[in-house]
Design an enzyme around this catalytic site. Structure first.
Site, PDB file in Angstrom:
ATOM      1  N   GLU A  70      -2.185   1.452   7.758  1.00  0.00           N
ATOM      2  CA  GLU A  70      -1.615   2.806   7.740  1.00  0.00           C
ATOM      3  C   GLU A  70      -2.303   3.709   8.756  1.00  0.00           C
ATOM      4  OE1 GLU A  70      -2.311   6.202   4.573  1.00  0.00           O
ATOM      5  OE2 GLU A  70      -0.947   4.679   3.767  1.00  0.00           O
TER       6      GLU A  70
ATOM      7  N   LYS B 102      -5.169  -3.543  -0.911  1.00  0.00           N
ATOM      8  CA  LYS B 102      -4.854  -2.126  -0.696  1.00  0.00           C
ATOM      9  C   LYS B 102      -5.727  -1.534   0.402  1.00  0.00           C
ATOM     10  CE  LYS B 102      -3.022   1.943  -1.692  1.00  0.00           C
ATOM     11  NZ  LYS B 102      -3.966   2.977  -1.335  1.00  0.00           N
TER      12      LYS B 102
END
Length: 311
Positions: A190, A183
């Site tokens: 991102e 993550k």
């Protein structure tokens, strides 16, 4: 047992932290037929869960007592000290065989430390990197899970309900720590994607003689283009609502994962210039009175006699 809308056995669990993410996850689990008891320091948050069909407890100790053994508790609390305090408080209340799932954005190194402490007491610790934000209730959550394979298998009904589909958007990626590590890198990517979209649309906006409609361009790119993505969908939606970003300060927060990703790249001798520069740009956005830029202007004046723009 109850049957969820994905056709799997329902479970009973505790949800710790009923903020935007935690409350929505609890609601999705309730919709899937699971039984959820929640704890949050806010009485209003607890009442909100009860209004959705869940139960609540007014302390962590009361939450643990309300759940049948072996217990399953999902934490959705901020990373760092709050997570450490919650983990420590639970450890003294839980019994061997109980499981804690950390669904927040913890640093994977902290996760490894916490998991070892729990393992020493025969407690299970699972890390679940969770993505989906405020859209997760409707669309489902992407979950990157780390932990013992048998333990994760036993939690499958929970993950299947929270995910976009029974076999979509979730999976055990490796041992404990790997979920948060994955993550972390996801969020680093991102950062880079967001920066690229922001820079590209800025270049379009500054070509004033063409009078480009950025919302229109975004809509065109959303279909068939190689740069289409859910992030582009959200960007285009934002441009439609506020084309000039009126009332928004040019200040971009980072929640930590980008820094950790860059740290990992340095530790592993992996070149990651895009992610690193996107992080640096976030830092730059916070400098209202940039000494560095002033010094650059002064340098140009010193060596080339270039004019200095006064404040």
């Amino acid at each position: 047992m109850l049957s969820t809308h994905y056709g799997v056995d329902a479970m009973e669990l505790g949800m710790i932290g009923l903020g935007k993410m935690g409350a929505n996850m609890a609601e999705r689990l309730l919709q899937g037929g699971h039984k959820v008891t929640g704890f949050d320091p806010s009485a209003d948050a607890r009442k909100g869960l009860e209004a959705k069909g869940g139960s609540s407890a007014d302390s962590l100790q009361a939450l643990v007592k309300a759940l049948p053994a072996p217990r399953v508790l999902w934490m959705m609390v901020p990373s760092g000290k709050i997570t450490d305090d919650t983990v420590d408080a639970l450890m003294s209340a839980l019994a061997p065989g109980d499981t804690v799932i950390d669904g927040g954005n913890s640093n994977y190194k902290d996760t490894l430390r916490r998991a070892k402490t729990y393992a020493d007491k025969n407690l299970n610790y699972v890390d679940c990197g969770t993505s989906g934000g405020v859209w997760g209730l409707k669309e489902g959550y992407s979950m990157m899970i780390g932990g013992d394979e048998k333990v994760v298998d036993g939690l499958q009904p929970i993950f299947e309900t929270l995910a976009p589909g029974k076999d979509q958007g979730w999976g055990r990626v490796g041992p404990v720590g790997s979920g948060h590590y994955t993550k972390m890198v996801h969020n680093g990517i991102e950062y880079g994607m967001m920066q690229a979209y922001a820079e590209g649309f800025s270049i379009l906006k500054h070509k004033e003689e063409f009078g480009l409609d950025l919302h229109q361009v975004g809509e065109i790119w959303r279909y068939g283009s190689v740069v289409r993505s859910w992030l582009l969908d959200l960007t285009t939606d934002a441009l439609g609502k506020n084309p000039n970003m009126d009332g928004i300060a040019p200040y971009v927060v980072d929640s930590g994962e980008g820094r950790w990703t860059v740290d990992a790249a340095l530790e592993l001798n992996v070149s990651a210039p895009v992610i690193t520069l996107s992080l640096m740009e976030r830092f730059r956005s916070r400098d209202d009175d940039s000494f560095a830029d002033k010094l650059l202007s002064s340098m140009r004046n010193e060596f080339g006699g270039h004019a200095i723009k006064k404040e």
